[in-house]
Design a protein around this motif. Structure first.
Motif, short mmCIF file in Angstrom:
data_model
loop_
_atom_site.label_atom_id
_atom_site.label_comp_id
_atom_site.label_asym_id
_atom_site.label_seq_id
_atom_site.Cartn_x
_atom_site.Cartn_y
_atom_site.Cartn_z
N SER A 240 2.63 -14.42 -4.86
CA SER A 240 2.14 -13.17 -4.27
C SER A 240 1.82 -12.14 -5.34
N VAL B 219 0.64 -7.89 -5.78
CA VAL B 219 0.43 -6.58 -5.16
C VAL B 219 -0.32 -5.71 -6.15
N VAL C 217 7.83 -7.02 -6.71
CA VAL C 217 7.29 -7.73 -5.54
C VAL C 217 8.33 -8.71 -5.02
N LEU D 32 4.97 -5.32 3.41
CA LEU D 32 3.51 -5.43 3.37
C LEU D 32 3.00 -6.49 4.32
N VAL E 115 7.52 -4.76 -1.32
CA VAL E 115 7.78 -4.20 -2.63
C VAL E 115 9.01 -3.31 -2.58
N LEU F 35 -1.72 0.32 -2.15
CA LEU F 35 -1.03 -0.97 -2.23
C LEU F 35 -1.76 -2.04 -1.43
N LEU G 245 -1.78 -6.40 -0.77
CA LEU G 245 -1.09 -7.68 -0.97
C LEU G 245 -2.08 -8.84 -0.96
#
Length: 210
Positions: A65, A67, A102, A154, A167, A201, A203
């Motif tokens: 992942s 961010v 993250v 997120l 986060v 932000l 994702l």
């Protein structure tokens, strides 16, 4: 038609003209008021963020992942470096730091309840929505410095197991900062600089192929 009848007819015509003029004036005023209300209430736009930003990406390699977010690090005097599953920004002048990590975690482990914190060290717990994301925020205080701790969801990617991508963020005030370079973590949280970071932000998850 008699003279009296003509005068009565003329008076009716005048009254009708005056009434029409009054109604027309009222409609015009109402229209103007409606325009003014529309401009002042629905027409206002949030001012654009004016500082020069850079786009940063914090990664969780295990989950795959990422961010991304925008932050005016250079203009605000911050230097960026890698941090565990994230990024840390440090300011050489006031010694403050912002840490962003993250997470791939169970919801209850990321979004902590108030009773998870000691009232001797923490205060002002808030659970709710921040920049469109569910999360919490709390202040850690001490005799020399204070800091903000928060976490945001997120994405709830596995509702059956309550697992989320999110986060965790810390805004840390250094107890070693020079007084002339005072940094207040709570004021920084409220600043347009940090709020812009939260609003940007994003994702992205690159799940590993099986």
């Amino acid at each position: 038609m008699s003279e009296k009848a003509e005068k009565k007819s003329e008076k009716k015509d005048n009254k009708g003209w005056i009434a029409a003029a009054i109604v027309g004036g009222v409609v015009a005023v109402a229209a103007i008021v409606g325009v003014v209300i529309g401009v002042t209430s629905g027409g206002e736009k949030e001012p654009e963020y004016s500082k020069k930003t850079e786009t940063y990406v914090a990664k969780n390699e295990k989950r795959g992942s990422e961010v991304s977010f925008e932050f005016a690090a250079e203009e605000l005097g911050y230097e960026a470096k890698d941090y565990t599953n994230g990024i840390e920004f440090t300011n050489p002048e006031d010694k403050s730091s912002i840490r962003i990590r993250v997470y791939d975690e169970y919801y209850k482990n990321l979004i902590k309840d108030e009773d998870a914190f000691s009232t001797k060290s923490f205060r002002d717990y808030v659970k709710g929505e921040f920049a469109g994301h569910e999360g919490y925020k709390i202040v850690k205080f001490g005799s020399l410095a204070s800091s903000i701790e928060m976490a945001l969801v997120l994405d709830m990617y596995d509702s059956s197991k309550s697992r989320v991508d999110g986060v965790a963020i810390q805004i840390v005030q250094s107890p070693m900062q020079p007084r002339e370079e005072e940094f207040n973590s709570e004021k920084f949280f409220e600043s347009e600089d940090f709020q812009h970071l939260l609003k940007t932000l994003k994702l992205k998850v690159n799940e590993a192929e099986e």
